[in-house]
Design an enzyme around this catalytic site. Structure first.
Site, PDB file in Angstrom:
ATOM      1  N   GLY A 126       6.820 -34.685 -88.725  1.00  0.00           N
ATOM      2  CA  GLY A 126       6.482 -33.685 -87.707  1.00  0.00           C
ATOM      3  C   GLY A 126       5.140 -33.035 -87.951  1.00  0.00           C
ATOM      4  N   GLY A 166       3.185 -30.794 -89.380  1.00  0.00           N
ATOM      5  CA  GLY A 166       3.343 -29.867 -90.493  1.00  0.00           C
ATOM      6  C   GLY A 166       2.214 -28.869 -90.587  1.00  0.00           C
ATOM      7  N   ARG A 167       1.107 -29.194 -89.977  1.00  0.00           N
ATOM      8  CA  ARG A 167      -0.020 -28.249 -89.993  1.00  0.00           C
ATOM      9  C   ARG A 167      -0.832 -28.332 -88.703  1.00  0.00           C
ATOM     10  NH1 ARG A 167      -4.405 -30.945 -94.046  1.00  0.00           N
ATOM     11  NH2 ARG A 167      -3.847 -33.115 -93.688  1.00  0.00           N
ATOM     12  N   LYS A 226      -5.551 -28.172 -85.953  1.00  0.00           N
ATOM     13  CA  LYS A 226      -5.050 -28.792 -87.192  1.00  0.00           C
ATOM     14  C   LYS A 226      -5.468 -27.900 -88.360  1.00  0.00           C
ATOM     15  CE  LYS A 226      -5.259 -33.091 -89.886  1.00  0.00           C
ATOM     16  NZ  LYS A 226      -5.689 -34.491 -89.856  1.00  0.00           N
ATOM     17  N   ASP A 260       1.267 -26.619 -97.182  1.00  0.00           N
ATOM     18  CA  ASP A 260       0.932 -25.213 -96.940  1.00  0.00           C
ATOM     19  C   ASP A 260       0.486 -24.954 -95.505  1.00  0.00           C
ATOM     20  OD1 ASP A 260      -1.494 -26.487 -96.928  1.00  0.00           O
ATOM     21  OD2 ASP A 260      -2.299 -25.465 -98.683  1.00  0.00           O
ATOM     22  N   ARG A 315      -8.576 -30.523 -82.108  1.00  0.00           N
ATOM     23  CA  ARG A 315      -8.609 -31.921 -81.657  1.00  0.00           C
ATOM     24  C   ARG A 315      -8.292 -31.991 -80.161  1.00  0.00           C
ATOM     25  NH1 ARG A 315      -5.403 -35.276 -86.302  1.00  0.00           N
ATOM     26  NH2 ARG A 315      -3.538 -34.279 -85.462  1.00  0.00           N
ATOM     27  N   ASP A 345       3.553 -42.846 -88.442  1.00  0.00           N
ATOM     28  CA  ASP A 345       3.333 -41.509 -87.868  1.00  0.00           C
ATOM     29  C   ASP A 345       1.850 -41.250 -87.627  1.00  0.00           C
ATOM     30  OD1 ASP A 345       3.548 -41.564 -90.824  1.00  0.00           O
ATOM     31  OD2 ASP A 345       2.808 -39.520 -90.678  1.00  0.00           O
ATOM     32  N   ASN A 346       0.997 -42.173 -88.078  1.00  0.00           N
ATOM     33  CA  ASN A 346      -0.438 -42.030 -87.816  1.00  0.00           C
ATOM     34  C   ASN A 346      -0.924 -43.060 -86.802  1.00  0.00           C
ATOM     35  OD1 ASN A 346      -0.636 -39.896 -89.594  1.00  0.00           O
ATOM     36  ND2 ASN A 346      -1.276 -41.149 -91.317  1.00  0.00           N
ATOM     37  N   ASP A 366      -5.675 -39.168 -86.841  1.00  0.00           N
ATOM     38  CA  ASP A 366      -5.424 -38.663 -88.201  1.00  0.00           C
ATOM     39  C   ASP A 366      -6.430 -39.227 -89.199  1.00  0.00           C
ATOM     40  OD1 ASP A 366      -3.453 -37.132 -87.169  1.00  0.00           O
ATOM     41  OD2 ASP A 366      -1.878 -37.834 -88.508  1.00  0.00           O
TER      42      ASP A 366
END
Ligand code: AMP
Ligand code: MG
Length: 497
Positions: free
Chosen positions: A99, A101-102, A121, A133, A184, A264-265, A274
């Site tokens: 998912g 995440g950032r 992003k 993080d 992006r 996922d990329n 990505d």
């Protein structure tokens, strides 16, 4: 993060109409949340060209309000921020739920260039951050900003980047770095992994909703196809396979290594997405591994076409509940095997300036790549010098690139004879538009990043202008078209970003 960051409350108005079609899919697909503010954000770089294309005022983007909004500190009127959920295969292994995440999708704006999604992003924790993080560092944000624009300049399908903002907030990687956010832009950020997510959980209603959404918006011709017995989902898989084949063929032709081709990329629109440890080749080494963390070389340059097919196979598997027939899914995937070599050959022919196909052309391509690999010749410089040779310049600058000059001479005699069957000037024209003078070499990015860490963004600006027009001559930047320095081969780019 211990810094206390205050978010501005007044909404920024971008002046573009919002539509937020992904948000309309419903809560199974995402979590709505606000970005986490960063302390005292500042502008790092703004892509004026992209701003103009999508009808945004670049000075608004780089204004204090714009910087706050694109850092996630100030809400934007009409946006509906969310983090989407997806899963995926990482390094060949099922990784389960991943998912955004950032990344936080702000939503979708209607622009003169069609509907575009805006995504931050590095804008803070989400329910999908796992051990991360939620942040991105300045170094990797500049690489993504310049890398994606370099691909766009080369005519290769890609997500784009509107701006980078920075903050002095500290972010821990191998060492302490500072935070940044890259905005992006793409028609959609949906990945193969979005489909894998719902398929793996047997959520077939959501899987169908997602596929229907993508087909209706981006692949409407699948609805009316006669192929695959009128199965729209098989036609969709075929279309994605063809777009992916075309994208990877362009990567191979220009010498681009993605570095982390996990499912996922992989964009469902066949966009390069990505930008992590990516690299444009310096010396031509077919087995080159650009990702320092990729010990097995799964994503080496020459593995990319096979990995793309492997990833498409995962997508096919995920779509199987919709396609309903394994034979149809396999037949749809077959299209990659025809499309990839066709696309690659067409790109390589353009690099050589070859028009209509003639017997022996394929050997000319294969033979020159063998020579380049044997002598580890600089990939970009070779093709650019060869273009000048076709345009009538002396052979010496090309010949000098080889250790085995006789081998090059033998090849070039055949090649020039072949060119003469069509005329060299047309060939040279095609070649100068197909062989860039400037690519975003690692060391160029690295030098610009070093300056940027000192808050001097002039090199980022300069590189942006070069990579957005990589086929043009830029006499003031001749040095950036030269060989990489020795230290370039020691740059280690890992997944850490
Ligand atoms: P990548 O391979 O870099 O595209 O990332 C794989 C997964 O890790 C995605 O789900 C990312 O959103 C997530 N991720 C990567 N870096 C971070 C980070 N610093 N914080 C939170 N999630 C991250
Ligand atoms: Mg990713």
């Amino acid at each position: 993060m211990t810094d206390i960051a205050e978010a501005a409350t007044a909404e920024l108005q971008l002046g573009l109409p919002w539509r937020n079609s992904f948000a309309a899919l419903g809560p199974a697909f995402y979590t709505e949340l606000q970005p986490t503010a960063l302390p005292a954000p500042y502008a790092v770089c703004t892509n004026r060209r992209l701003a103009a294309e999508i009808g945004l005022d670049a000075s608004l983007v780089s204004s204090q309000e714009g910087v706050e909004a694109f850092t996630g500190n100030r809400p934007i009127e009409g946006a509906r921020p969310l983090a989407s959920v997806y899963s995926g295969h990482q390094f060949g292994v099922w990784a389960g739920q991943l998912g955004d995440g950032r990344a936080i999708l702000l939503g979708e704006v209607q622009t003169p260039a069609g509907p575009q999604e805006l995504q931050l992003k590095g804008s803070g924790l989400t329910p999908y951050s796992r051990m991360g993080d939620g942040r991105a560092v300045l170094r990797s944000s500049i690489r993504e900003f310049l890398g994606s624009e370099a691909m766009w300049g080369l005519g290769i399908p890609t997500t784009r980047a509107l701006c980078v903002t920075g903050s002095d907030a500290r972010v821990r990687r191998e060492e302490i770095e500072t935070a940044a956010v890259v905005t992006r832009v793409a028609p959609s950020f949906i990945r193969f992994g979005h489909f894998e997510h719902f398929s793996a959980r047997d959520q077939h209603a959501e899987l169908a909703k997602l596929a229907d959404y993508v087909i209706d918006r981006f692949y409407p011709e699948c609805r009316t196809t006669q192929k695959f017995a009128g199965n729209a989902y098989a036609a969709f898989l075929e279309q994605v396979s063809e777009r992916t084949a075309a994208m990877v063929a362009q990567w191979q032709a220009v010498g681009f290594c993605h570095g982390v081709m996990n499912t996922d990329n992989m964009s469902i629109l066949g966009l390069t997405i990505d930008y992590g440890p990516f690299q444009f080749l310096d010396a031509f080494d077919p087995g080159h591994i650009c990702n320092h963390s990729d010990e097995q070389g799964r994503y080496a340059y020459n593995k990319q076409p096979n990995v793309a097919y492997w990833n498409l196979f995962c997508l096919g598997q995920a779509l199987l509940p919709l396609i309903g027939d394994q034979e149809l899914a396999l037949a749809a995937l077959e299209s990659f095997k025809a499309a990839f070599p066709r696309e690659l050959e067409s790109r390589m022919r353009a690099k050589l300036g070859l028009g209509g196909a003639q017997p022996g052309d394929r050997e000319l391509i294969e033979d020159v790549l063998k020579l380049l690999a044997k002598d580890r010749v600089d990939y970009t410089i070779f093709w650019r010098r060869l273009s000048h040779l076709a345009a009538g310049a002396s052979a010496e600058p090309v010949r000098d690139l080889f250790l085995e000059r006789e081998a090059f001479d033998a090849w070039s005699i055949q090649y020039l004879a072949r060119l003469d069957t069509e005329g060299r000037s047309a060939a040279a024209e095609l070649m100068l538009k197909s062989n860039p003078k400037y690519v975003l070499r690692n060391h160029l990015g690295e030098l610009a990043i070093r300056q940027a860490k000192l808050k001097d963004y002039s090199q980022v600006e300069a590189l942006l202008a070069l990579v957005q027009a990589p086929f043009d001559e830029h006499p003031a930047h001749e040095d950036k078209a030269g060989f990489p320095p020795d230290w370039a081969s020691h740059i280690e780019i890992s997944c850490s970003s």
